[in-house]
Each structure stands twice: as C-alpha cells, then as structure tokens.
Design a protein around this motif. Structure first.
Motif, PDB file in Angstrom:
ATOM      1  N   PRO A 122       0.812  -1.214   0.000  1.00  0.00           N
ATOM      2  CA  PRO A 122       0.000   0.000   0.000  1.00  0.00           C
ATOM      3  C   PRO A 122       0.849   1.268   0.000  1.00  0.00           C
ATOM      4  CG  PRO A 122       0.068  -0.925   2.204  1.00  0.00           C
ATOM      5  CD  PRO A 122       0.764  -1.916   1.307  1.00  0.00           C
ATOM      6  N   ALA A 123       0.249   2.347  -0.451  1.00  0.00           N
ATOM      7  CA  ALA A 123       0.934   3.643  -0.447  1.00  0.00           C
ATOM      8  C   ALA A 123       1.332   4.064   0.957  1.00  0.00           C
ATOM      9  CB  ALA A 123       0.034   4.700  -1.086  1.00  0.00           C
ATOM     10  N   SER A 124       0.604   3.599   1.951  1.00  0.00           N
ATOM     11  CA  SER A 124       0.892   3.990   3.341  1.00  0.00           C
ATOM     12  C   SER A 124       2.281   3.549   3.798  1.00  0.00           C
ATOM     13  CB  SER A 124      -0.165   3.415   4.284  1.00  0.00           C
ATOM     14  OG  SER A 124      -0.207   1.996   4.192  1.00  0.00           O
ATOM     15  N   GLU A 127       4.561   6.463   4.377  1.00  0.00           N
ATOM     16  CA  GLU A 127       4.068   7.567   5.209  1.00  0.00           C
ATOM     17  C   GLU A 127       5.117   8.087   6.184  1.00  0.00           C
ATOM     18  OE1 GLU A 127       0.246   8.542   8.129  1.00  0.00           O
ATOM     19  OE2 GLU A 127       0.421   6.588   7.130  1.00  0.00           O
ATOM     20  N   ASP A 156      -5.098   3.845  -8.660  1.00  0.00           N
ATOM     21  CA  ASP A 156      -5.557   4.290  -7.336  1.00  0.00           C
ATOM     22  C   ASP A 156      -4.372   4.516  -6.407  1.00  0.00           C
ATOM     23  OD1 ASP A 156      -8.289   4.374  -7.858  1.00  0.00           O
ATOM     24  OD2 ASP A 156      -8.576   2.256  -7.339  1.00  0.00           O
ATOM     25  N   LYS A 157      -3.365   3.659  -6.505  1.00  0.00           N
ATOM     26  CA  LYS A 157      -2.191   3.831  -5.651  1.00  0.00           C
ATOM     27  C   LYS A 157      -1.442   5.120  -5.998  1.00  0.00           C
ATOM     28  CE  LYS A 157       0.145   0.193  -4.615  1.00  0.00           C
ATOM     29  NZ  LYS A 157       1.101  -0.936  -4.705  1.00  0.00           N
ATOM     30  N   ARG A 159      -2.774   7.840  -7.079  1.00  0.00           N
ATOM     31  CA  ARG A 159      -3.560   8.920  -6.451  1.00  0.00           C
ATOM     32  C   ARG A 159      -3.264   9.003  -4.951  1.00  0.00           C
ATOM     33  NH1 ARG A 159      -7.581   6.168  -9.701  1.00  0.00           N
ATOM     34  NH2 ARG A 159      -7.841   7.304 -11.673  1.00  0.00           N
ATOM     35  N   ASN A 160      -3.148   7.863  -4.317  1.00  0.00           N
ATOM     36  CA  ASN A 160      -2.849   7.845  -2.885  1.00  0.00           C
ATOM     37  C   ASN A 160      -1.461   8.397  -2.591  1.00  0.00           C
ATOM     38  OD1 ASN A 160      -5.339   6.664  -2.373  1.00  0.00           O
ATOM     39  ND2 ASN A 160      -4.548   4.575  -2.346  1.00  0.00           N
ATOM     40  N   ARG A 162       0.156  10.538  -4.463  1.00  0.00           N
ATOM     41  CA  ARG A 162       0.083  11.987  -4.698  1.00  0.00           C
ATOM     42  C   ARG A 162      -0.489  12.706  -3.484  1.00  0.00           C
ATOM     43  NH1 ARG A 162      -3.428  14.289  -9.653  1.00  0.00           N
ATOM     44  NH2 ARG A 162      -5.050  13.247  -8.439  1.00  0.00           N
ATOM     45  N   ALA A 163      -1.506  12.133  -2.855  1.00  0.00           N
ATOM     46  CA  ALA A 163      -2.095  12.742  -1.659  1.00  0.00           C
ATOM     47  C   ALA A 163      -1.088  12.758  -0.515  1.00  0.00           C
ATOM     48  CB  ALA A 163      -3.356  11.988  -1.247  1.00  0.00           C
ATOM     49  N   LEU A 164      -0.320  11.685  -0.355  1.00  0.00           N
ATOM     50  CA  LEU A 164       0.683  11.642   0.713  1.00  0.00           C
ATOM     51  C   LEU A 164       1.812  12.637   0.455  1.00  0.00           C
ATOM     52  CD1 LEU A 164       0.966   7.788   1.302  1.00  0.00           C
ATOM     53  CD2 LEU A 164       0.311   9.476   3.019  1.00  0.00           C
TER      54      LEU A 164
END
Length: 228
Positions: A122-124, A127, A156-157, A159-160, A162-164
C-alpha cells in the motif's frame, strides 16, 4: 507546482550487445532519464546487471541515471551504485527491515533517494519516510521481467501517493506496462515520471525510439494540458 514530465526508457529492454550505443540512441531520441533495473535473482526472479555495467554506461550520456534496485539486502551495495554514476537510487519498501536507514544512507552519499512499491504494497508504506524521499516508484507490474501488462489498480495507488506527497518536491514514477495508450491515465492520476521499456525500444532504431518517446510524451503532456 507540477513536477516536470519525465520519460525514462528502461535499458532492460535494450540490446545488451550494444549497451553504450543504445544509451546514446535514447539520449538523442529525447529521453529525460535513463532507467536502470538492477535485479539479483533473489528479491526478484531475474538477474540483470550490477554497478560495473552502470559505470560502463555512464560516459555515454549526461542524462539522469535513475537506478532501481530490486535487490535484498540493498544497504551493502548503495555506495557501489553511487560511485558507478547513479543520480537517483531507489530501493524497495519490501526489501529490508530498515527503510529509513537505507534512505538516510543514499542521501549521505549525495544522491536522490527513492522508494519503490510492489503491486501488493500500500501507499501507506511511505508515510513515515516521506520527508526523506525525492521519488516514489509505483510498480504497475510485479517486478522481475519486462513486457508485462499494466495492473490497473496502480492508478488508485498513484492517487494515494500523490495525496501523501502533499505538494512536496517528490517525483511520482510508474514502471510496468507503460505505453502511449495508457500514459494519459497514468499522468492524470498524478504521476510525472514514466518508465517504459518495450514501448520505447520496439522498432530497434533511433528513429523508432524517438517516435515512441514522443508518443508517450504527447499523451502525458495532453493529460496535463501542456504541449509536448
């Protein structure tokens, strides 16, 4: 601010019998970076090349050498890849227990630091190291072999990620099944650096490489509302 749009041909898809010539050809054909896939036969089920081959390629282009380490452990080899001429060194989040330490080591060598995420990661995972990153590489195929089909859930990943990244000066790179046909969707999701192997090297001539790079760049630029 948008990060610059980057096309990074993967040398893995080139003719290894004439590596220097291939590097010069993609340089002249409009590549922004040269993407170097390093595989160890352990972390991924393939073996490619090591720092000595990168050192041999280095005199053939002044473009950014974007080195993607698909190896475990990676820490013992970071200095060798830095000395070989890598400008960016990307390690996998899954490749070792101390990602933060690996990124610190890359930075201490004076290089830009990246993290790569496998399709199931996951993108997390980035973090808690986000402030050490210059680049995040989203794998849109399972690493190890070229010519695979793009995994759509990677959008989708992206996008995630990019948000992070939240406006930080971090390049978001995508590797695996990138073509002129899907480049617009990938860039629209938030990526700015596109790795392409088969899609660039098909045709086998510098003129073909130029046309292939241009087609990917046009698609990506169009998604950003820019002229290629």
């Amino acid at each position: 601010m948008l990060r610059p749009l980057v096309i990074a041909p993967s040398i893995l898809a080139s003719d290894f019998a004439k590596l220097g010539e291939e590097v010069r050809a993609i340089d002249r054909a409009g590549a922004d970076w040269v993407h170097l896939d390093v595989m160890d036969g352990h972390f991924v089920p393939n073996i490619s090349f090591g720092p000595d081959v990168i050192k041999a390629m280095r005199p053939h282009s002044q473009k950014v050498f974007d080195t993607h380490l698909m190896i475990a452990p990676c820490d013992p080899y970071l200095e060798a890849f830095a000395k070989a001429g890598s400008d960016i060194i990307t390690v996998h989040a899954e490749a070792g227990p101390h990602l933060h330490r690996s990124l610190q080591a890359i930075r201490a060598l004076g290089k830009k630091a990246g993290v790569s995420l496998n399709p199931a990661t996951p993108a997390s995972a980035i973090e808690h190291v986000i402030d050490l990153l210059d680049l995040v590489l989203v794998m849109s195929v399972n690493p190890g072999f070229g010519g695979q089909k793009f995994i759509a859930s990677a959008l989708d990943k992206i996008r995630n990620v990019r948000a992070l990244a939240a406006g930080r000066p971090i390049d978001i790179e995508v590797d695996g099944g990138v073509t002129a046909e899907n480049a617009a969707d990938i860039v629209a999701a938030g990526a700015n650096a596109l790795v392409a192997g088969s899609a660039v090297f098909k045709g086998g001539t510098e003129a073909a490489y130029q046309a292939n790079i241009s087609a990917i760049r046009q698609a990506g630029a169009g998604a950003r509302g820019e002229a290629a």
